[in-house]
Scaffold this motif. Structure first.
Motif, PDB file in Angstrom:
ATOM      1  N   VAL A 135       0.809  -1.211   0.000  1.00 14.47           N
ATOM      2  CA  VAL A 135       0.000   0.000   0.000  1.00 14.47           C
ATOM      3  C   VAL A 135       0.846   1.266   0.000  1.00 14.47           C
ATOM      4  CG1 VAL A 135      -1.974  -1.098   1.102  1.00 14.47           C
ATOM      5  CG2 VAL A 135      -0.190  -0.080   2.523  1.00 14.47           C
ATOM      6  N   TYR A 136       2.123   1.165   0.370  1.00 15.15           N
ATOM      7  CA  TYR A 136       2.959   2.365   0.428  1.00 15.15           C
ATOM      8  C   TYR A 136       3.244   2.930  -0.962  1.00 15.15           C
ATOM      9  CZ  TYR A 136       3.614   0.740   5.186  1.00 15.15           C
ATOM     10  OH  TYR A 136       3.382   0.322   6.487  1.00 15.15           O
ATOM     11  N   GLY A 137       3.331   2.069  -1.955  1.00 14.37           N
ATOM     12  CA  GLY A 137       3.551   2.547  -3.318  1.00 14.37           C
ATOM     13  C   GLY A 137       2.274   2.773  -4.092  1.00 14.37           C
ATOM     14  N   LEU A 138       1.126   2.401  -3.516  1.00 15.31           N
ATOM     15  CA  LEU A 138      -0.149   2.494  -4.220  1.00 15.31           C
ATOM     16  C   LEU A 138      -0.508   3.907  -4.671  1.00 15.31           C
ATOM     17  CD1 LEU A 138      -2.753   1.209  -5.251  1.00 15.31           C
ATOM     18  CD2 LEU A 138      -3.709   1.484  -2.944  1.00 15.31           C
ATOM     19  N   PRO A 139      -0.390   4.937  -3.819  1.00 21.08           N
ATOM     20  CA  PRO A 139      -0.747   6.281  -4.289  1.00 21.08           C
ATOM     21  C   PRO A 139       0.024   6.705  -5.539  1.00 21.08           C
ATOM     22  CG  PRO A 139      -0.456   6.272  -1.912  1.00 21.08           C
ATOM     23  CD  PRO A 139       0.023   4.949  -2.404  1.00 21.08           C
ATOM     24  N   PHE A 140       1.271   6.280  -5.645  1.00 20.02           N
ATOM     25  CA  PHE A 140       2.069   6.640  -6.814  1.00 20.02           C
ATOM     26  C   PHE A 140       1.662   5.821  -8.037  1.00 20.02           C
ATOM     27  CE2 PHE A 140       4.575   7.506  -3.020  1.00 20.02           C
ATOM     28  CZ  PHE A 140       4.898   8.841  -3.223  1.00 20.02           C
ATOM     29  N   ARG A 141       1.293   4.551  -7.822  1.00 17.10           N
ATOM     30  CA  ARG A 141       0.844   3.719  -8.935  1.00 17.10           C
ATOM     31  C   ARG A 141      -0.482   4.190  -9.500  1.00 17.10           C
ATOM     32  NH1 ARG A 141       3.175  -0.289  -5.535  1.00 17.10           N
ATOM     33  NH2 ARG A 141       1.197  -0.893  -4.598  1.00 17.10           N
ATOM     34  N   LEU A 142      -1.241   4.926  -8.711  1.00 16.71           N
ATOM     35  CA  LEU A 142      -2.552   5.409  -9.166  1.00 16.71           C
ATOM     36  C   LEU A 142      -2.476   6.719  -9.946  1.00 16.71           C
ATOM     37  CD1 LEU A 142      -4.744   4.686  -6.010  1.00 16.71           C
ATOM     38  CD2 LEU A 142      -4.841   3.511  -8.213  1.00 16.71           C
ATOM     39  N   ILE A 143      -1.303   7.327 -10.026  1.00 12.24           N
ATOM     40  CA  ILE A 143      -1.190   8.643 -10.653  1.00 12.24           C
ATOM     41  C   ILE A 143      -1.663   8.633 -12.100  1.00 12.24           C
ATOM     42  CG2 ILE A 143       0.462  10.377 -11.480  1.00 12.24           C
ATOM     43  CD1 ILE A 143       2.034   9.950  -8.902  1.00 12.24           C
ATOM     44  N   VAL A 144      -1.114   7.736 -12.914  1.00  8.51           N
ATOM     45  CA  VAL A 144      -1.454   7.728 -14.343  1.00  8.51           C
ATOM     46  C   VAL A 144      -2.918   7.361 -14.590  1.00  8.51           C
ATOM     47  CG1 VAL A 144      -0.962   6.675 -16.586  1.00  8.51           C
ATOM     48  CG2 VAL A 144       0.915   7.359 -15.091  1.00  8.51           C
ATOM     49  N   ALA A 180     -10.827   0.933 -14.583  1.00  9.68           N
ATOM     50  CA  ALA A 180     -10.603  -0.489 -14.325  1.00  9.68           C
ATOM     51  C   ALA A 180      -9.189  -0.743 -13.809  1.00  9.68           C
ATOM     52  CB  ALA A 180     -10.861  -1.292 -15.604  1.00  9.68           C
ATOM     53  N   VAL A 181      -8.204  -0.085 -14.392  1.00 15.00           N
ATOM     54  CA  VAL A 181      -6.815  -0.248 -13.941  1.00 15.00           C
ATOM     55  C   VAL A 181      -6.654   0.253 -12.510  1.00 15.00           C
ATOM     56  CG1 VAL A 181      -4.445   0.560 -14.309  1.00 15.00           C
ATOM     57  CG2 VAL A 181      -5.806  -0.196 -16.255  1.00 15.00           C
ATOM     58  N   ALA A 182      -7.258   1.406 -12.200  1.00 10.58           N
ATOM     59  CA  ALA A 182      -7.164   1.952 -10.850  1.00 10.58           C
ATOM     60  C   ALA A 182      -7.782   0.987  -9.829  1.00 10.58           C
ATOM     61  CB  ALA A 182      -7.855   3.311 -10.778  1.00 10.58           C
ATOM     62  N   LEU A 183      -8.956   0.440 -10.145  1.00  6.61           N
ATOM     63  CA  LEU A 183      -9.601  -0.506  -9.232  1.00  6.61           C
ATOM     64  C   LEU A 183      -8.771  -1.781  -9.068  1.00  6.61           C
ATOM     65  CD1 LEU A 183     -13.344  -0.158 -10.320  1.00  6.61           C
ATOM     66  CD2 LEU A 183     -12.300   0.621  -8.177  1.00  6.61           C
ATOM     67  N   ALA A 184      -8.184  -2.245 -10.170  1.00  5.62           N
ATOM     68  CA  ALA A 184      -7.347  -3.445 -10.102  1.00  5.62           C
ATOM     69  C   ALA A 184      -6.116  -3.211  -9.232  1.00  5.62           C
ATOM     70  CB  ALA A 184      -6.933  -3.865 -11.516  1.00  5.62           C
ATOM     71  N   LEU A 185      -5.510  -2.039  -9.358  1.00  6.52           N
ATOM     72  CA  LEU A 185      -4.335  -1.722  -8.545  1.00  6.52           C
ATOM     73  C   LEU A 185      -4.688  -1.652  -7.066  1.00  6.52           C
ATOM     74  CD1 LEU A 185      -2.658   1.016 -10.777  1.00  6.52           C
ATOM     75  CD2 LEU A 185      -1.745  -1.257 -10.286  1.00  6.52           C
ATOM     76  N   VAL A 186      -5.820  -1.037  -6.758  1.00  6.22           N
ATOM     77  CA  VAL A 186      -6.261  -0.957  -5.361  1.00  6.22           C
ATOM     78  C   VAL A 186      -6.537  -2.347  -4.817  1.00  6.22           C
ATOM     79  CG1 VAL A 186      -8.099  -0.152  -3.827  1.00  6.22           C
ATOM     80  CG2 VAL A 186      -7.154   1.392  -5.560  1.00  6.22           C
ATOM     81  N   GLY A 187      -7.293  -3.145  -5.598  1.00  3.24           N
ATOM     82  CA  GLY A 187      -7.618  -4.499  -5.157  1.00  3.24           C
ATOM     83  C   GLY A 187      -6.384  -5.361  -4.940  1.00  3.24           C
TER      84      GLY A 187
END
Length: 202
Positions: A135-144, A180-187
């Protein structure tokens, strides 16, 4: 002093990809068919340029290298984009090449080149930090994905009218894929976090 190949490869790949990014949209706009129109829309969108800088950061080893190469590569892409449009302008339907008045894109090169150089660095840095697991890298993975979702939402709200079916469908699909990508990354991050709590290392 000889520069190691491991240092040269990321530089060549990053700048080469930036060059290709700058060519894709104006090349696609040369052909008036649905596939090329959609391709031109994708690669002229701001989120795809942000994605390029972000991916450069993901694939670089150090954060300094990520910042520098993303900034330089994005600038190369912008300069290539405007130079190609200068040397090979897209003709409006029914117009002959002799009728086209050459346009000066120097202001676009200066403005967007500076913007690319300034914004490319942070995006590359964020891409590198996004490799942090959990979860620590999640906010950055959600940027794009978030940038893509917001950009396409604004375009569909303000610009879709009168743009044609292909444009509307392309923006709609991009927005759906971004969500869909954002939801997949969160999940995926939540699943990893719960698994690590259930089965701690060691």
């Amino acid at each position: 002093m000889r520069i190691p190949r491991t240092r040269l490869v990321p530089v060549g790949v990053s700048l080469g990809a930036g060059l290709l990014l700058g060519l894709l949209s104006p090349l696609a706009n040369k052909w008036d068919n649905p596939a090329c129109v959609a391709l031109g829309l994708v690669f002229s969108s701001g989120w795809s340029w942000a994605c390029y800088a972000f991916l450069v950061g993901c694939f670089c080893r150090s954060r300094i290298e990520s910042t520098v190469l993303a900034s330089l590569g994005l600038t190369v892409g912008v300069v290539t984009y405007y130079l190609f449009k200068d040397f090979s302008p897209t003709l409006p339907a029914g117009m002959e090449s002799a009728e086209v008045v050459s346009t000066d894109n120097s202001s676009g090169i200066i403005f967007w080149g500076m913007a690319a150089f300034i914004l490319g660095g942070p995006l590359g840095f964020f891409g590198n930090v996004a490799r942090t697991p959990g979860v620590y890298g999640l906010p950055f993975r959600l940027i794009v994905p978030l940038v893509a979702f917001l950009e396409t939402s604004v375009r569909l709200t303000r610009e879709a009218e009168g743009q044609g079916l292909v444009t509307t469908v392309t923006w709609t699909v991009m927005r759906f894929v971004a969500a869909a990508v954002a939801l997949a990354l969160v999940g995926h991050s939540i699943w990893d976090w719960r698994r690590s709590r259930r089965y701690p290392a060691g």
